[in-house]
Scaffold this active site. Structure first.
Site: not given
Length: 339
Positions: A136, A202, A289, A318-319
């Site tokens: 990332s 967040r 992702d 993405h994680d």
């Protein structure tokens, strides 16, 4: 054991924007020992709100009995400029004024971060990096570094990253900054300014880190339920969790840093820049992702000479680059056999 260090560069550090910092401090960790010819360096670049200890968040790749074992390698990771974990940031004291920077902290680009890493590399008299790893935001740093100093990086492994931050990614970041700027406390010059806004930011970010299928599987609703869903609790929990360990100034700074990323800037474009990379390169993408879609990693591998692209099937979005350790390890091991 992981060792903590602080590097201080006591001279003006000039930034890509034309601004400058009077001095720079970089907090970093090391894990393992340098061998005699310093040929066993594994340099890790951390992601957005990560810290400088990769054994915390990449424990499946780095540590004893892992692929990058500190018994064999000297692992180093630096907290990026502007971040919350010990390096110079908006809560640091400006030596020229004697006051904390707060909103006067300058814009920091990915290229600025890499130039600061190079200062530390030279200070440590490391002339060759065996492996450069990053996912990332960390992958953006690694890629930029392999363009700036192609002869230094021997091998690099890039996870869920890109060569040019997309309008899609910028839009997500701007939405998060809007949440922070709409917090009334953001106007004040205090350490806790914008914190409630960062909580919302967040929660927005989590939507891009995961995806529709992830939420269906991990935050499913019960039959007949009409309120107080798991997804409600999860979004609030993730926001509260970040409040306990980060600050809104750093969140703002690093989100802008994300947006700045373009390895082709002033180099004739992305393709020309990537064609200069000499490092043996493995690029790993995650099928689900939505923030850094696989097409972005495919493009990196297409333009870097002799690079290899591997795609991991995962529902974590993405994680996935922080979760799919077994698949990532297998991909790296297989790549090593081919080079």
């Amino acid at each position: 054991m992981v060792k903590n260090h602080l590097f201080k560069f006591e001279a003006p550090f000039h930034l890509e924007s034309g601004e400058w910092l009077p001095e720079v401090e970089l907090a970093y960790t090391t894990y393992g020992e340098l061998n005699e010819d310093k040929s066993n360096v594994v340099w890790v670049c951390h992601a957005f709100t990560g810290n400088a200890n990769p054994s915390d968040w990449w424990s499946g790749l780095i540590g004893e009995k892992r692929l990058f074992n500190p018994k064999d390698y000297f692992v180093i990771c630096v907290n990026v400029l502007g971040s919350h974990y010990g390096s110079t940031n908006a809560l640091s004291v400006n030596p020229l004024s004697g006051q904390q920077f707060f909103h006067d902290f300058p814009f920091i680009s990915i290229r600025d971060v890499v130039n600061s890493l190079i200062l530390l590399r030279k200070h440590l008299e490391i002339n060759s990096i065996a492996y450069l790893l990053g996912g990332s935001l960390g992958g953006q740093q690694a890629l930029e570094w392999s363009v700036i100093e192609p002869e230094v990086i021997q091998k690099q492994i890039l996870f869920s990253t890109n060569a040019l931050h997309s309008p899609w990614g910028i839009a997500f970041n701007e939405s998060q900054r809007m949440a922070i700027s709409n917090d009334p406390t953001w106007e004040s010059s205090t350490p806790d300014a914008g914190m409630e806004g960062m909580k919302v930011a967040r929660a927005i970010a989590l939507l891009s880190y995961r995806n529709y299928e992830t939420y269906n599987r991990t935050q499913s609703r019960d039959a007949g339920q009409v309120d107080f869903f798991r997804a409600n609790t999860y979004q609030n929990y993730q926001g509260e969790k970040l409040l306990k360990r980060f600050n809104a100034y750093s969140y703002w700074t690093l989100s802008k840093m994300f947006d700045s990323h373009d390895v082709g800037r002033n180099r004739g474009g992305v393709q020309k820049a990537l064609e200069t990379v000499l490092a043996k390169t493995l690029v790993i993408g995650i099928t689900s992702d939505i923030l850094f879609p696989p097409v972005e990693q495919e493009k990196i591998a297409q333009y870097i000479p002799r690079a290899k692209y591997v795609e991991i099937d995962s529902t974590y979005g993405h994680d996935g680059f922080l979760i799919e350790f077994e698949a990532m390890t297998n991909a790296i091991v297989d790549w090593e056999k081919d080079i």
